[in-house]
Design a protein around this motif. Structure first.
Motif, PDB file in Angstrom:
ATOM      1  N   ALA A 356      39.968  23.309  16.264  1.00 45.44           N
ATOM      2  CA  ALA A 356      39.191  24.034  15.419  1.00 45.44           C
ATOM      3  C   ALA A 356      39.256  25.537  15.913  1.00 45.44           C
ATOM      4  N   ALA A 357      39.046  25.924  17.056  1.00 42.80           N
ATOM      5  CA  ALA A 357      39.041  27.310  17.608  1.00 42.80           C
ATOM      6  C   ALA A 357      40.830  27.946  16.840  1.00 42.80           C
ATOM      7  N   SER A 358      41.800  27.056  17.362  1.00 43.41           N
ATOM      8  CA  SER A 358      43.114  27.641  16.812  1.00 43.41           C
ATOM      9  C   SER A 358      42.906  27.901  15.399  1.00 43.41           C
ATOM     10  N   PRO A 560      40.573  31.499  25.327  1.00 41.47           N
ATOM     11  CA  PRO A 560      41.587  30.890  24.546  1.00 41.47           C
ATOM     12  C   PRO A 560      41.177  30.518  23.372  1.00 41.47           C
ATOM     13  N   TRP A 561      42.164  30.883  22.173  1.00 37.36           N
ATOM     14  CA  TRP A 561      41.886  30.807  20.866  1.00 37.36           C
ATOM     15  C   TRP A 561      40.733  31.620  20.238  1.00 37.36           C
ATOM     16  N   GLU A 562      40.432  32.519  20.920  1.00 36.14           N
ATOM     17  CA  GLU A 562      39.083  33.385  20.575  1.00 36.14           C
ATOM     18  C   GLU A 562      39.596  34.475  19.539  1.00 36.14           C
ATOM     19  N   ALA A 563      38.873  34.745  18.387  1.00 36.39           N
ATOM     20  CA  ALA A 563      39.033  35.658  17.388  1.00 36.39           C
ATOM     21  C   ALA A 563      37.884  36.500  17.146  1.00 36.39           C
ATOM     22  N   LEU A 564      37.971  37.887  17.248  1.00 34.98           N
ATOM     23  CA  LEU A 564      36.838  38.873  17.313  1.00 34.98           C
ATOM     24  C   LEU A 564      36.970  39.643  16.350  1.00 34.98           C
ATOM     25  N   VAL A 565      36.220  40.074  15.399  1.00 35.63           N
ATOM     26  CA  VAL A 565      36.386  41.211  14.459  1.00 35.63           C
ATOM     27  C   VAL A 565      35.260  42.311  14.560  1.00 35.63           C
TER      28      VAL A 565
END
Length: 569
Positions: A356-358, A560-565
């Protein structure tokens, strides 16, 4: 007419055969799509691109068309189509049809006539040639040139009745149209106008960069380890391609009122060529599908020869296209479609702890770049590649032909070939849409034409649509950001942390507002020098993909596999 409405739009591709089956025959259909229009509206997409529903023998799952003005009974009727179109339009969603005009089916009446005799008026509607060098028809090496088909084998098929060969860049049941003949072009334009008159909103144009060929059809160079010559230099970006596309625009779209979308699938197109195709002043197409980023994991032996791809490779390639089309032209943004394996298995991590994270991280970096994003059915759920057990589990003609050629003719190891098929086969994208944990993923009450991925019991729309931390919910948020943010639609793109081996980071800027996208595309924590992002310390976090992302800042580390905006006014 808003000629650039698609800058803030998101397109959703429906592969009808695998989307939803309404009548229990195991094959998806138009009524199945109609039953899920509220789902598409809930996701927030603006356009549906519908893969072919035309009459077809289905040698290549509908990309071999026998009647451009008929709905295949497998999918339904024109009453169903009209209801689908009205249902989409009532929800503010446009419909784009798949335009397949490099080739037809060999069962199309045009080809039946063309093949009927050497002097038939439609003989020149296709590429016919005599055997090479005076050889006898059917003799080894008698094919008019040495080109190979994209689906294995030679690109020529002998017609015993007339003693000549016809060109097919794909299946032997997909003869190539001869666009040098003005009657062919007029017939295509007339058909396109017929569909626009019915109310459709544009076309995705299948391998449209192949329609102009070097008329001499010379031999191609034979790459090492290959059986056939590479004809690409002689059938792609051909000498009259720009002329044909400009003529198409003039004959079909010029003078029409309405907001249309045209996207050309162009394998092998370069940035410099794409700048020309998508320059609004040239009136050719709105955008192109380029293939460089999805070819990065292809080794010297082609798509079945897998090689690892680094985050550096991926982000540098995508950034190159962002910069290349920044002033002239427009990008199509995609990870998945009906011809590509699932991105969460390809460039992400489909293990349960990271799937899910990726999926969310990959979606984040794609959707917030400059261009129009395309979502392929199931991508918004994080659907993954399939653990195919044997060659009997596959259905795709390209896959089956490759296995037969590699194993039976070239003597390659069957287990190694199967491993490549599992990674790369188009069937990874074509298993049923995973609606629920019910049998066959809720796709059908019957036996599906291809088996569902066994992970449907956990990965499905019913489980995700109301879950706030699901892949679906994250895609919905991404789409919302694009809709409401001029920075995403119109902003400049600048790659940051360009040499970091794990992080894909960039800044979008427009009229004093800025977005920072910071994503760790790896399964290990990523550290970076926060001073390289000076000025972002107090920026507001507008989107994150992990449970604890709400408290995150530009701190020098990313999970790991974190995305931030982040956003700055």
């Amino acid at each position: 007419m808003n000629e650039t409405w698609w800058k803030s739009a998101v397109v959703y591709q429906v592969y009808p055969r695998s989307f939803a089956d309404s009548d229990g025959d195991g094959i998806g259909d138009l009524r199945g799509i109609i039953q899920h229009l509220d789902y598409l509206q809930e996701l927030g997409v603006d356009v549906v691109w519908l893969s072919p529903i035309y009459a077809s023998p289905h040698d290549d799952n509908g990309y071999d068309i026998s009647d451009y003005r008929a709905i295949d009974p497998l999918f339904g009727t024109f009453d169903d189509f009209d209801e689908l179109l009205a249902g989409l339009h009532s929800r503010g969603i446009k419909l784009v049809m798949d335009l397949v005009v490099n080739h037809t089916s060999d069962e199309h009446p045009w080809f039946v006539e063309s093949a009927s005799s050497l002097d038939n008026p439609k003989r020149d509607w296709y590429w016919w040639r005599k055997p090479r060098d005076g050889r006898q028809p059917g003799e080894h090496g008698a094919e008019p040139n040495n080109w190979g088909s994209a689906f294995s084998g030679p690109a020529w098929q002998l017609d015993p009745a007339t003693g000549e060969y016809y060109l097919h860049l794909f299946s032997r049941k997909q003869p190539d149209l001869n666009w040098e003949n003005p009657e062919v072009r007029e017939a295509v334009y007339d058909m396109m106008n017929w569909w626009l008159d019915r109310g459709v909103d544009g076309f995705r144009m299948d391998v449209i960069n192949f329609i102009s060929k070097v008329v001499e059809l010379p031999d191609g160079e034979v790459p090492p380890g290959r059986l056939y010559g590479d004809g690409y230099p002689f059938y792609a970006q051909g000498p009259r391609l720009h002329e044909f596309l400009q003529e198409m625009h003039e004959r079909v779209f010029a003078g029409r009122s309405g907001d249309f979308l045209t996207v050309g699938e162009m394998p092998g197109v370069t940035i410099e060529e794409a700048q020309l195709f998508t320059d609004p002043a040239r009136a050719e197409v709105d955008m192109v599908f380029q293939f460089e980023h999805v070819d990065l994991d292809h080794g010297p032996g082609g798509k079945w020869d897998d090689r690892p791809v680094s985050v550096l490779d991926l982000k540098r390639n995508l950034a190159k296209w962002q910069e290349g089309l920044a002033r002239t032209g427009w990008n199509s943004l995609y990870w998945n479609n009906h011809d590509q394996p699932r991105v969460v298995s390809r460039f992400g991590d489909d293990r349960p702890e990271h799937r899910a994270a990726s999926a969310k991280a990959l979606g984040t970096v794609l959707h917030l770049m400059r261009g129009t994003p395309y979502v392929y059915q199931g991508e918004e759920l994080g659907m993954a590649n399939v653990p195919f057990e044997s060659i009997d589990d596959f259905r795709d003609i390209e896959t089956l032909n490759h296995y037969a050629e590699a194993v039976d003719i070239q003597g390659q190891d069957a287990a190694a070939v199967m491993a490549a098929l599992r990674r790369t086969s188009r069937d990874n994208a074509r298993t049923p849409m995973q609606w629920s944990a019910a049998p066959a993923a809720g796709f059908t009450t019957g036996t599906p034409w291809i088996e569902a991925n066994p992970d449907y019991v956990l990965v499905n729309a019913e489980a995700e649509i109301h879950a706030p931390d699901s892949v679906f919910a994250h895609y919905r948020r991404l789409i919302d950001v694009r809709h409401r943010s001029e920075v995403v639609a119109d902003g400049d793109f600048t790659l940051v942390l360009a040499d970091h081996p794990q992080l894909f980071a960039y800044v979008r800027a427009h009229n004093g507002r800025r977005l920072l996208v910071l994503a760790n595309l790896s399964g290990e924590p990523a550290r970076y020098d926060a001073s390289e992002l000076a000025g972002w310390e107090d920026a507001a976090l507008v989107l994150g993909n992990l449970d604890d992302s709400v408290d995150r800042g530009v701190s020098g580390s990313v999970e790991p596999w974190e995305a931030l905006v982040f956003e700055q006014a």
